[in-house]
Write a protein that holds these residues in place. Structure first.
Motif, mmCIF file in Angstrom:
data_model
loop_
_atom_site.group_PDB
_atom_site.id
_atom_site.type_symbol
_atom_site.label_atom_id
_atom_site.label_comp_id
_atom_site.label_asym_id
_atom_site.label_seq_id
_atom_site.Cartn_x
_atom_site.Cartn_y
_atom_site.Cartn_z
ATOM 1 N N ARG A 2 -2.928 1.858 -2.342
ATOM 2 C CA ARG A 2 -1.504 1.908 -1.996
ATOM 3 C C ARG A 2 -0.873 0.594 -2.437
ATOM 4 N N TYR A 3 0.361 0.659 -2.931
ATOM 5 C CA TYR A 3 1.061 -0.524 -3.415
ATOM 6 C C TYR A 3 2.442 -0.582 -2.775
ATOM 7 N N ALA A 4 2.857 -1.797 -2.382
ATOM 8 C CA ALA A 4 4.175 -1.969 -1.769
ATOM 9 C C ALA A 4 4.749 -3.308 -2.203
ATOM 10 N N ARG A 5 6.026 -3.309 -2.538
ATOM 11 C CA ARG A 5 6.705 -4.550 -2.887
ATOM 12 C C ARG A 5 6.806 -5.432 -1.641
ATOM 13 N N THR A 14 6.257 -9.137 -6.750
ATOM 14 C CA THR A 14 5.015 -9.320 -5.997
ATOM 15 C C THR A 14 4.738 -8.066 -5.180
ATOM 16 N N TYR A 15 3.481 -7.613 -5.233
ATOM 17 C CA TYR A 15 3.101 -6.372 -4.567
ATOM 18 C C TYR A 15 1.849 -6.580 -3.725
ATOM 19 N N LEU A 16 1.790 -5.892 -2.601
ATOM 20 C CA LEU A 16 0.585 -5.810 -1.793
ATOM 21 C C LEU A 16 -0.181 -4.576 -2.250
ATOM 22 N N ALA A 17 -1.459 -4.778 -2.591
ATOM 23 C CA ALA A 17 -2.342 -3.662 -2.957
ATOM 24 C C ALA A 17 -3.385 -3.501 -1.856
ATOM 25 N N GLU A 18 -3.580 -2.277 -1.381
ATOM 26 C CA GLU A 18 -4.502 -2.020 -0.276
ATOM 27 C C GLU A 18 -5.330 -0.784 -0.576
ATOM 28 N N ASP A 19 -6.644 -0.871 -0.353
ATOM 29 C CA ASP A 19 -7.476 0.307 -0.594
ATOM 30 C C ASP A 19 -7.687 1.090 0.704
ATOM 31 N N SER A 21 -10.116 1.376 2.656
ATOM 32 C CA SER A 21 -10.840 0.715 3.742
ATOM 33 C C SER A 21 -10.053 -0.438 4.352
ATOM 34 N N GLY A 22 -8.831 -0.672 3.848
ATOM 35 C CA GLY A 22 -7.986 -1.713 4.413
ATOM 36 C C GLY A 22 -8.095 -3.067 3.735
ATOM 37 N N ARG A 23 -8.904 -3.183 2.665
ATOM 38 C CA ARG A 23 -8.963 -4.442 1.934
ATOM 39 C C ARG A 23 -7.649 -4.660 1.193
ATOM 40 N N ARG A 24 -7.224 -5.933 1.113
ATOM 41 C CA ARG A 24 -5.907 -6.227 0.553
ATOM 42 C C ARG A 24 -5.987 -7.281 -0.550
ATOM 43 N N TRP A 25 -5.097 -7.143 -1.514
ATOM 44 C CA TRP A 25 -4.929 -8.112 -2.589
ATOM 45 C C TRP A 25 -3.443 -8.239 -2.891
ATOM 46 N N VAL A 26 -3.093 -9.193 -3.723
ATOM 47 C CA VAL A 26 -1.707 -9.367 -4.154
ATOM 48 C C VAL A 26 -1.650 -9.273 -5.676
ATOM 49 N N LEU A 27 -0.650 -8.557 -6.176
ATOM 50 C CA LEU A 27 -0.402 -8.432 -7.611
ATOM 51 C C LEU A 27 0.932 -9.075 -7.941
#
Length: 316
Positions: A2-5, A14-19, A21-27
């Motif tokens: 899932r991706y959200a600005r 800048t976007y939040l990326a989340e899989d 299982s709840g792990r998060r990264w920033v793009l």
């Protein structure tokens, strides 16, 4: 996935990326539309963050960069997600404890001092700027050029102030790593006011470190001062004054801050130029818009007037 600005920034997207299982990264990627030369350089940001990985500078880890057009039309940087919040709205101010409000400015100044103390040889950042031109001259040339390329109408005060700042350039200091855009909206903080991570390194270079303090001043209005496009976090009760920021910075690294008035004026002037670029770019693609709302021509003029007043107060 899932991706959200995320964020209220008007520059790189800048976007939040989340899989699942709840792990998060920033793009991070540049904005959409036609970009000015050297602006929104996320590849440079990636290189700097990678170089800072073994230092005590609070910055997110740079994990990877993608330059594949089949994935994204622009370079795409992947970095770690750091838990924290940005002081870009009233609800964020309310997350700070009473002691956190007093601490956050002091912690920003101390984080700045750590950036300026980075060993350029050890991090491989000695070639970040190959120019031997003094930093003030480089800044003035760059932002005057950006103004000419992005202005949507004539604003004589911006041109006049550029000339005044050019005539009053202080003697250059020994170069240090400078962030270029360090302020409350570019730092993730905790409720106790701790700076967890400094963000948005695209303007980082080698230059006069007191310029960073002047930029922080530009984003740190005092109660009763005009704020232009800024969210006025520092005007809320409990935040320290600019004088206290200066004292904390000087205590952390022992540098002279005699030129901070000059850099304060230049920081406000630069902010007006940056805001004009946002005003120009906003109609090109609605996806560039920030949730903070549109930048207005009146707010930019107000910033320019404030920059002129600070310059005059410092004999410029």
């Amino acid at each position: 996935m899932r991706y959200a600005r995320i964020g209220n920034g008007y520059s790189n997207l800048t976007y939040l990326a989340e899989d699942a299982s709840g792990r998060r990264w920033v793009l991070r990627r540049p904005p959409l539309g036609e970009l000015l030369e050297s602006a929104h350089d996320v590849e440079r940001e990636y290189r700097i963050l990678a170089a800072l990985s073994d230092t005590d500078v609070p910055a997110p880890a740079a994990l990877d960069i993608c330059r594949e057009p089949a994935v994204c039309a622009a370079p795409l940087v992947l970095m770690e997600y750091v838990e924290g919040f940005v002081l870009d709205r009233e609800s964020a101010i309310e997350q700070l404890s009473a002691t956190g409000r007093a601490a956050v400015g002091i912690e920003l100044a101390r984080a700045m001092a750590r950036i300026h103390a980075v060993d350029l040889e050890a991090t491989g950042l000695t070639e970040l700027s190959r120019s031997r031109t003094p930093y003030a001259a480089r800044q003035l040339r760059r932002w005057r050029s950006q103004w000419d390329a992005s202005k949507t109408r004539e604003l004589p005060l911006v041109d006049e102030l550029g000339e005044r700042l050019t005539a009053a350039m202080p003697p250059p200091e020994p170069p240090a790593l400078v962030h270029g855009d360090l302020h409350p909206m570019n730092a993730l903080v905790s409720s106790a006011g701790e700076v967890l991570s400094v963000l948005d390194w695209e303007l980082c270079t080698l230059g006069d470190p007191i310029a960073d303090l002047g930029t922080l001043f530009a984003y740190w209005p005092q109660p009763g001062e005009p704020t232009g496009i800024l969210f006025p976090a520092s005007t809320y009760p409990g935040f320290v004054t600019r004088e206290e920021l200066s004292a904390a910075y000087a205590e952390a690294n022992g540098r002279s801050i005699e030129t901070v008035g000059y850099w304060h004026a230049l920081g406000l002037w630069k902010l007006a130029v940056i805001a004009e670029g946002i005003l120009r770019r906003s109609p090109e693609d609605p996806h560039n818009a920030s949730r903070a709302g549109a930048v207005s021509a009146d707010a930019i003029a107000e910033l320019a007037e404030r920059a002129g007043a600070v310059a005059a107060a410092n004999g410029i």
